[in-house]
Design a protein around this motif. Structure first.
Motif, PDB file in Angstrom:
ATOM      1  N   HIS A 199      -1.235   0.093  -5.225  1.00 19.87           N
ATOM      2  CA  HIS A 199      -1.459   0.265  -3.779  1.00 19.87           C
ATOM      3  C   HIS A 199      -2.013   1.676  -3.522  1.00 19.87           C
ATOM      4  O   HIS A 199      -3.011   1.837  -2.823  1.00 19.87           O
ATOM      5  N   GLU A 200      -1.366   2.672  -4.110  1.00 19.52           N
ATOM      6  CA  GLU A 200      -1.795   4.059  -3.893  1.00 19.52           C
ATOM      7  C   GLU A 200      -3.197   4.301  -4.451  1.00 19.52           C
ATOM      8  O   GLU A 200      -4.026   4.921  -3.800  1.00 19.52           O
ATOM      9  N   HIS A 260      -6.071   2.977  -2.361  1.00 18.46           N
ATOM     10  CA  HIS A 260      -6.502   3.760  -1.192  1.00 18.46           C
ATOM     11  C   HIS A 260      -7.836   4.459  -1.489  1.00 18.46           C
ATOM     12  O   HIS A 260      -8.600   4.754  -0.588  1.00 18.46           O
ATOM     13  N   GLU A 296      -3.661   0.515   5.216  1.00 17.62           N
ATOM     14  CA  GLU A 296      -2.512   0.061   4.414  1.00 17.62           C
ATOM     15  C   GLU A 296      -2.720  -1.372   3.927  1.00 17.62           C
ATOM     16  O   GLU A 296      -2.429  -1.693   2.774  1.00 17.62           O
TER      17      GLU A 296
HETATM   18 ZN   LIG Z   1      -0.450   3.291   1.544  1.00 16.45          ZN
END
Ligand SMILES: [Zn+2]
Length: 420
Positions: free
Chosen positions: A373-374, A377, A404
């Motif tokens: 997830h990170e 980004h 997000e």
């Molecule tokens: Zn995030």
């Protein structure tokens, strides 16, 4: 193996169920005490540990100094969010209520929509204690002072009730000066040049409320084992305008082995960007420039970072000018992630996931899900194609929700591609 055990929460919990029977109480009070007992039982204590053998003897000497600084940040945060901590806590006779108030940094339950749990307090002021509680938005708008919207100022009243702007380094002068001198002392012990420079510059930043040079120095640190995120950073606590940053501190120890694993994924970003299932023009930017991703053990939370839910990943700096020049750093807090996995995720999965599939509920999978997830980004584009500036500016208050969601879905996309 020698281990550090440092945790505000751990210290806190020692006094959990002592002093429950303090003799006569009004019905109201004993009712509230019972309520507090069940509220406190909803929370769990976790010891934050790290392997001390990874630190040099000078690094070990730095830790207590950084903890001192962190405690000062904690004191300042109390003032920003509530006001007079000592007077407030000393005025609470029931020990369980007092404990709950300490955890919540005031009489409002942070994980319960900020509802008051002490009857003599009403609703939490939207602007916390950054602004006078009786100030209206109109009154603020009329104030003529360009520093009123700064992240690093408080709004107070003069004797004649008119509004004034006070810089953090003036409002918290004594604590700030002490923190700065402790940081400089810690800098003397730092063997890593990057860390030494950052700690010195962060001390200057606290004294002047000019944080940008120290943010730049923080981005330049690459080989340090100890990391220290400190100062006024996030603006969530200001629910009125979202202008004011709250003081906080976290002390981190880099896990160099895990960090190496993460490097591997950052390196795949340019290739994955090319594979995104969208039109060429939406993937023209080259991702991952100057950004890095590392794993840490967190050994101390203070101030804003210790109030309410504990953070498990950090993405800084917030200053967009620094981001443009240097990129951003993503910090995965491994031991905190593990604590949430063991105490929250596994018990939930034991209720919600079919028994035959529970064998897939593993720490590595949870960690990777957060990690991808990170990393995700960094995929996609940051600038609009029609000259409307950055995607964030163009999308305004919907930007962070979409960002997000993007990170969630592209995280899964990355995993799938990597498996292929
Ligand atoms: Zn995030």
């Amino acid at each position: 193996m020698k281990k550090i055990i440092l945790s505000t929460l751990a210290i806190a919990l020692c006094s959990f169920f002592i002093n429950c029977n303090t003799g006569k109480k009004s019905n109201d009070e004993s009712e509230n005490s019972k309520n507090m007992e069940s509220k406190l039982k909803e929370l769990i204590t976790v010891k934050l540990t790290t392997d001390l053998t990874k630190l040099t003897s000078k690094e070990k000497q730095m830790i207590p100094l950084l903890i001192e600084v962190a405690k000062l940040m904690d004191d300042i945060f109390w003032v920003e969010t509530f006001g007079d901590k000592e007077k407030f806590l000393n005025g609470i006779s029931d020990s369980l209520t007092k404990r709950f108030a300490e955890i919540n940094y005031g009489p409002w339950e942070r994980l319960g929509d900020d509802k008051s749990f002490i009857s003599s307090f009403g609703e939490k002021p939207l602007g916390a204690n950054f602004y006078p509680a009786d100030m209206t938005k109109e009154e603020f708008e009329k104030l003529k002072d360009k520093n009123k919207t700064s992240l690093y100022t408080l709004i107070k009243r003069n004797d004649d009730k008119s509004l004034k702007v006070v810089w953090y380094h003036e409002a918290f002068k004594e604590k700030i000066e002490k923190a700065a001198s402790l940081l400089k002392e810690a800098a003397k012990l730092a063997e890593d040049e990057g860390l030494k420079k950052y700690l010195n510059m962060r001390a200057e930043a606290l004294l002047t409320d000019n944080y940008q040079p120290s943010d730049m120095a923080w981005m330049d640190m690459k080989n340090n084992t100890i990391d220290f995120v400190v100062g006024p950073i996030e603006t969530y606590e200001d629910g009125l305008f979202g202008y004011k940053a709250s003081h906080e501190a976290v002390i981190l120890i880099k896990d160099k082995e895990w960090s190496k694993r993460l490097d591997k994924y950052i390196a795949t970003l340019p290739d994955l960007q090319k594979q995104l299932p969208v039109d060429e023009k939406y993937k023209a930017e080259k991702p991952g420039k100057g950004s890095d991703l590392n794993a840490y053990e967190i050994i101390y939370y203070a101030g804003n970072s210790n109030a309410g839910g504990k953070t498990i990943a950090i993405n800084l700096p917030n200053d967009e000018q620094v981001q443009l020049k240097k990129g951003s750093r993503r910090l995965q807090l491994k031991n905190s992630i593990k604590a949430k996995f063991d105490n929250i995720l596994v018990p939930i999965s034991n209720v919600l996931i079919d028994e035959s599939q529970r064998k897939y509920i593993k720490f590595n999978a949870f960690f990777n899900n957060i990690m991808f997830h990170e990393v995700a980004h960094g995929l996609g584009i940051k600038q609009t194609l029609n000259g409307k500036g950055s995607v964030r500016e163009a999308m305004q208050n919907t930007a962070s929700g979409f960002e997000e969601a993007k990170a969630d879905i592209l995280g899964l996309f990355m995993v799938t591609k990597l498996i292929e």
